[in-house]
Design a protein around this motif. Structure first.
Motif, PDB file in Angstrom:
ATOM      1  N   ILE A 146       0.859  -1.178   0.000  1.00 47.72           N
ATOM      2  CA  ILE A 146       0.000   0.000   0.000  1.00 47.72           C
ATOM      3  C   ILE A 146       0.897   1.231   0.000  1.00 47.72           C
ATOM      4  O   ILE A 146       1.725   1.405   0.905  1.00 47.72           O
ATOM      5  N   PHE A 147       0.746   2.077  -1.009  1.00 52.81           N
ATOM      6  CA  PHE A 147       1.540   3.304  -1.120  1.00 52.81           C
ATOM      7  C   PHE A 147       0.812   4.450  -0.440  1.00 52.81           C
ATOM      8  O   PHE A 147      -0.408   4.575  -0.533  1.00 52.81           O
ATOM      9  N   ASP A 148       1.570   5.311   0.196  1.00 51.36           N
ATOM     10  CA  ASP A 148       0.986   6.420   0.954  1.00 51.36           C
ATOM     11  C   ASP A 148       0.711   7.617   0.044  1.00 51.36           C
ATOM     12  O   ASP A 148       0.990   7.598  -1.156  1.00 51.36           O
TER      13      ASP A 148
ATOM     14  N   PHE B  50      -2.050  -0.881  -3.829  1.00 53.32           N
ATOM     15  CA  PHE B  50      -3.107   0.112  -3.637  1.00 53.32           C
ATOM     16  C   PHE B  50      -2.437   1.449  -3.341  1.00 53.32           C
ATOM     17  O   PHE B  50      -1.513   1.511  -2.534  1.00 53.32           O
ATOM     18  N   GLU B  51      -2.890   2.509  -4.013  1.00 55.61           N
ATOM     19  CA  GLU B  51      -2.363   3.847  -3.766  1.00 55.61           C
ATOM     20  C   GLU B  51      -3.380   4.668  -2.975  1.00 55.61           C
ATOM     21  O   GLU B  51      -4.514   4.855  -3.419  1.00 55.61           O
ATOM     22  N   ILE B  52      -2.970   5.138  -1.808  1.00 59.49           N
ATOM     23  CA  ILE B  52      -3.835   5.958  -0.969  1.00 59.49           C
ATOM     24  C   ILE B  52      -3.986   7.355  -1.588  1.00 59.49           C
ATOM     25  O   ILE B  52      -2.991   8.000  -1.905  1.00 59.49           O
ATOM     26  N   THR B  53      -5.230   7.790  -1.734  1.00 65.42           N
ATOM     27  CA  THR B  53      -5.467   9.148  -2.234  1.00 65.42           C
ATOM     28  C   THR B  53      -6.210  10.016  -1.218  1.00 65.42           C
ATOM     29  O   THR B  53      -6.283  11.230  -1.376  1.00 65.42           O
TER      30      THR B  53
ATOM     31  N   GLU C 299      -7.230  10.048   3.329  1.00 63.18           N
ATOM     32  CA  GLU C 299      -6.906   9.462   4.635  1.00 63.18           C
ATOM     33  C   GLU C 299      -7.785   8.263   5.005  1.00 63.18           C
ATOM     34  O   GLU C 299      -7.351   7.349   5.693  1.00 63.18           O
ATOM     35  N   SER C 300      -9.021   8.262   4.551  1.00 66.79           N
ATOM     36  CA  SER C 300      -9.974   7.220   4.967  1.00 66.79           C
ATOM     37  C   SER C 300      -9.727   5.874   4.300  1.00 66.79           C
ATOM     38  O   SER C 300     -10.328   4.873   4.684  1.00 66.79           O
ATOM     39  N   GLN C 301      -8.839   5.831   3.323  1.00 66.39           N
ATOM     40  CA  GLN C 301      -8.663   4.605   2.536  1.00 66.39           C
ATOM     41  C   GLN C 301      -7.739   3.570   3.158  1.00 66.39           C
ATOM     42  O   GLN C 301      -7.735   2.415   2.725  1.00 66.39           O
ATOM     43  N   ARG C 302      -6.959   3.950   4.146  1.00 68.34           N
ATOM     44  CA  ARG C 302      -5.944   3.027   4.661  1.00 68.34           C
ATOM     45  C   ARG C 302      -6.564   1.763   5.253  1.00 68.34           C
ATOM     46  O   ARG C 302      -6.154   0.653   4.932  1.00 68.34           O
ATOM     47  N   GLU C 303      -7.512   1.944   6.132  1.00 65.44           N
ATOM     48  CA  GLU C 303      -8.148   0.783   6.761  1.00 65.44           C
ATOM     49  C   GLU C 303      -8.853  -0.082   5.718  1.00 65.44           C
ATOM     50  O   GLU C 303      -8.755  -1.312   5.744  1.00 65.44           O
TER      51      GLU C 303
ATOM     52  N   ALA D  65      -3.901 -11.896   0.627  1.00 59.55           N
ATOM     53  CA  ALA D  65      -2.500 -11.478   0.755  1.00 59.55           C
ATOM     54  C   ALA D  65      -1.859 -12.157   1.962  1.00 59.55           C
ATOM     55  O   ALA D  65      -2.445 -12.199   3.043  1.00 59.55           O
ATOM     56  N   ASN D  66      -0.652 -12.703   1.775  1.00 63.89           N
ATOM     57  CA  ASN D  66       0.085 -13.329   2.883  1.00 63.89           C
ATOM     58  C   ASN D  66       0.865 -12.292   3.671  1.00 63.89           C
ATOM     59  O   ASN D  66       1.026 -12.406   4.874  1.00 63.89           O
ATOM     60  N   ILE D  67       1.398 -11.306   2.945  1.00 66.20           N
ATOM     61  CA  ILE D  67       2.210 -10.246   3.537  1.00 66.20           C
ATOM     62  C   ILE D  67       1.777  -8.920   2.917  1.00 66.20           C
ATOM     63  O   ILE D  67       1.655  -8.820   1.695  1.00 66.20           O
ATOM     64  N   ILE D  68       1.523  -7.939   3.750  1.00 67.67           N
ATOM     65  CA  ILE D  68       1.151  -6.611   3.272  1.00 67.67           C
ATOM     66  C   ILE D  68       2.137  -5.602   3.832  1.00 67.67           C
ATOM     67  O   ILE D  68       2.305  -5.495   5.048  1.00 67.67           O
ATOM     68  N   VAL D  69       2.798  -4.881   2.947  1.00 66.65           N
ATOM     69  CA  VAL D  69       3.694  -3.802   3.351  1.00 66.65           C
ATOM     70  C   VAL D  69       2.933  -2.489   3.215  1.00 66.65           C
ATOM     71  O   VAL D  69       2.328  -2.231   2.173  1.00 66.65           O
ATOM     72  N   ILE D  70       2.928  -1.706   4.265  1.00 62.13           N
ATOM     73  CA  ILE D  70       2.283  -0.398   4.206  1.00 62.13           C
ATOM     74  C   ILE D  70       3.254   0.649   4.733  1.00 62.13           C
ATOM     75  O   ILE D  70       3.843   0.494   5.803  1.00 62.13           O
ATOM     76  N   ALA D  71       3.458   1.678   3.934  1.00 65.86           N
ATOM     77  CA  ALA D  71       4.436   2.713   4.267  1.00 65.86           C
ATOM     78  C   ALA D  71       3.733   3.969   4.758  1.00 65.86           C
ATOM     79  O   ALA D  71       2.721   4.377   4.210  1.00 65.86           O
ATOM     80  N   GLY D  72       4.278   4.556   5.811  1.00 64.05           N
ATOM     81  CA  GLY D  72       3.738   5.818   6.299  1.00 64.05           C
ATOM     82  C   GLY D  72       3.294   5.757   7.743  1.00 64.05           C
ATOM     83  O   GLY D  72       2.623   4.802   8.158  1.00 64.05           O
ATOM     84  N   PHE D  73       3.636   6.782   8.520  1.00 63.16           N
ATOM     85  CA  PHE D  73       3.314   6.830   9.946  1.00 63.16           C
ATOM     86  C   PHE D  73       1.813   6.793  10.203  1.00 63.16           C
ATOM     87  O   PHE D  73       1.352   6.270  11.217  1.00 63.16           O
ATOM     88  N   ALA D  74       1.009   7.329   9.267  1.00 61.64           N
ATOM     89  CA  ALA D  74      -0.439   7.428   9.469  1.00 61.64           C
ATOM     90  C   ALA D  74      -1.144   6.075   9.384  1.00 61.64           C
ATOM     91  O   ALA D  74      -2.332   5.970   9.700  1.00 61.64           O
ATOM     92  N   ALA D  75      -0.414   5.044   8.986  1.00 60.74           N
ATOM     93  CA  ALA D  75      -1.020   3.717   8.862  1.00 60.74           C
ATOM     94  C   ALA D  75      -1.124   2.986  10.199  1.00 60.74           C
ATOM     95  O   ALA D  75      -1.786   1.949  10.292  1.00 60.74           O
ATOM     96  N   LYS D  76      -0.512   3.511  11.232  1.00 55.89           N
ATOM     97  CA  LYS D  76      -0.450   2.794  12.504  1.00 55.89           C
ATOM     98  C   LYS D  76      -1.830   2.466  13.078  1.00 55.89           C
ATOM     99  O   LYS D  76      -2.109   1.310  13.418  1.00 55.89           O
ATOM    100  N   SER D  77      -2.679   3.450  13.207  1.00 53.16           N
ATOM    101  CA  SER D  77      -3.992   3.228  13.825  1.00 53.16           C
ATOM    102  C   SER D  77      -4.865   2.270  13.027  1.00 53.16           C
ATOM    103  O   SER D  77      -5.416   1.314  13.591  1.00 53.16           O
ATOM    104  N   PRO D  78      -5.029   2.467  11.701  1.00 52.24           N
ATOM    105  CA  PRO D  78      -5.842   1.504  10.955  1.00 52.24           C
ATOM    106  C   PRO D  78      -5.242   0.105  10.942  1.00 52.24           C
ATOM    107  O   PRO D  78      -5.978  -0.884  10.993  1.00 52.24           O
ATOM    108  N   LEU D  79      -3.916   0.013  10.922  1.00 55.52           N
ATOM    109  CA  LEU D  79      -3.291  -1.308  10.924  1.00 55.52           C
ATOM    110  C   LEU D  79      -3.528  -2.020  12.247  1.00 55.52           C
ATOM    111  O   LEU D  79      -3.745  -3.244  12.276  1.00 55.52           O
ATOM    112  N   GLU D  80      -3.489  -1.290  13.343  1.00 59.18           N
ATOM    113  CA  GLU D  80      -3.726  -1.902  14.649  1.00 59.18           C
ATOM    114  C   GLU D  80      -5.085  -2.599  14.686  1.00 59.18           C
ATOM    115  O   GLU D  80      -5.232  -3.675  15.262  1.00 59.18           O
ATOM    116  N   LYS D  81      -6.058  -1.993  14.052  1.00 53.94           N
ATOM    117  CA  LYS D  81      -7.401  -2.577  14.018  1.00 53.94           C
ATOM    118  C   LYS D  81      -7.460  -3.789  13.078  1.00 53.94           C
ATOM    119  O   LYS D  81      -7.953  -4.856  13.447  1.00 53.94           O
TER     120      LYS D  81
END
Length: 332
Positions: A29-31, A62-65, A67-71, A82-98
């Motif tokens: 996922i690109f930020d 997936f390209e984020i356009t 803020e609401s799209q990350r989750e 997907a077996n492994i998902i790489v997501i770049a960007g500090f703002a991904a922390k909260s949606p990823l936690e969920k």
């Protein structure tokens, strides 16, 4: 007969490769700023492409356009196998936690934020160490004793770039003045080259002769302004020296490409491990760039001094303050 056996061998390899590919489904996922920002996101893309080229295994993206799209993106890719998902960007922390809680069997690699979960791998870079080096180089090179910094979104991560840069500049020349501007407080700050150019030009007008950008695609405007003003610029994340040869003094490399590639390849080999990994100069996570595009701008003596500073940081002789740990920079 030899041709037949050769055909069978190729067919066997192809089927084996296909089976392996079908069983492993990486995703990224690109930020904000876009996949081809020539900086942070593009570095991640290059790492994913290297994996694809070496293994023949494609990846979902997936390209984020907004803020609401990350989750949504995380959940959708996980649901699609997907077996492994790489997501770049500090703002991904909260949606990823969920989402990571919902999909405990999926591996997630988070770049630029810390999240301690059994199926999450966090990759953090010591931006302040790499920025210290380019700050020292800027101070050694400047003829006005005035240099600048243009940051993207005003967040602790970018303040850490600025703080490391200032520390390096003051270490090399205590008389150096560092001008600092942030583009904005929303994610739009990562993709606004005209604003980057405007801020850089303002710093040049006030006497700066070198400006370091840590602003994603916005940095492209900074580099263009430096080129137009016949001043120097310093790139970030990727080696951006090639963008304006003769204008780009150097680049502070942040190996997001390596982090992305390693996440994919280790997951494919069942060697991926969760945890928090911190990469600095010692771990080859950050560095400064010297190549055919800027070698004529830097004297051998200066190169040796920067490399000595680099080694002194690795050996602990020079301690670079991490802004993230105190929300305070010791030098201005």
């Amino acid at each position: 007969m030899k041709q037949f056996l050769g055909f069978i061998s190729i067919l066997f390899i192809s089927l084996t490769f296909q089976a392996r590919a079908e069983g492993f489904n990486p995703a990224i996922i690109f930020d904000m700023g876009g996949k081809f920002d020539k900086a942070f996101n593009e570095a991640a893309y290059n790492g994913a492409e290297k994996f694809k080229k070496e293994t023949g295994i494609s990846y979902k993206e997936f390209e984020i356009t907004n803020e609401s799209q990350r989750e949504q993106a995380l959940r959708t890719l996980a649901k699609r196998g997907a077996n492994i998902i790489v997501i770049a960007g500090f703002a991904a922390k909260s949606p990823l936690e969920k989402v990571a809680k919902e999909f405990p069997k999926v591996k997630f690699t988070l770049i630029d934020a810390e999240l301690d979960m059994p199926n999450v791998q966090s990759i953090i870079f010591k931006e302040h160490e790499g920025s210290f080096l380019v700050g020292a180089l800027a101070a050694m090179t400047s003829k006005t004793n005035k240099i600048g910094f243009v940051g993207g979104m005003d967040i602790p991560l970018i303040r850490n770039f600025a703080c490391g840069y200032t520390q390096g500049a003051k270490y090399a020349n205590s008389k150096t003045e560092v001008m600092e501007n942030m583009v904005g407080t929303t994610s739009a700050a990562w993709n606004d080259p005209p604003r980057g150019a405007e801020l850089a030009k303002s710093q040049f007008d006030r006497g700066a002769d070198i400006v370091y950008a840590a602003a994603g695609a916005t940095g492209l405007g900074v580099y263009q302004a430096a080129n137009d003003s016949k001043k120097f610029a310093i790139g970030v994340d990727q080696n951006q020296n090639y963008l304006h040869p003769g204008t780009m003094l150097t680049s502070m490399i942040k190996h997001v490409d390596v982090a992305t590639y390693n996440a994919f390849i280790s997951a494919q080999k069942n060697e991926w491990k969760p945890g928090i990994y911190v990469l600095g100069l010692k771990e080859n996570g950050v560095d400064w760039a010297l190549d055919e595009y800027n070698k004529n701008l830097i004297s051998k003596e200066t190169e040796e001094k920067i490399n000595q500073i680099r080694q002194d940081i690795i050996n602990g002789k020079i301690s670079v303050v991490d802004y993230n740990k105190s929300n305070n920079c010791p030098v201005r």
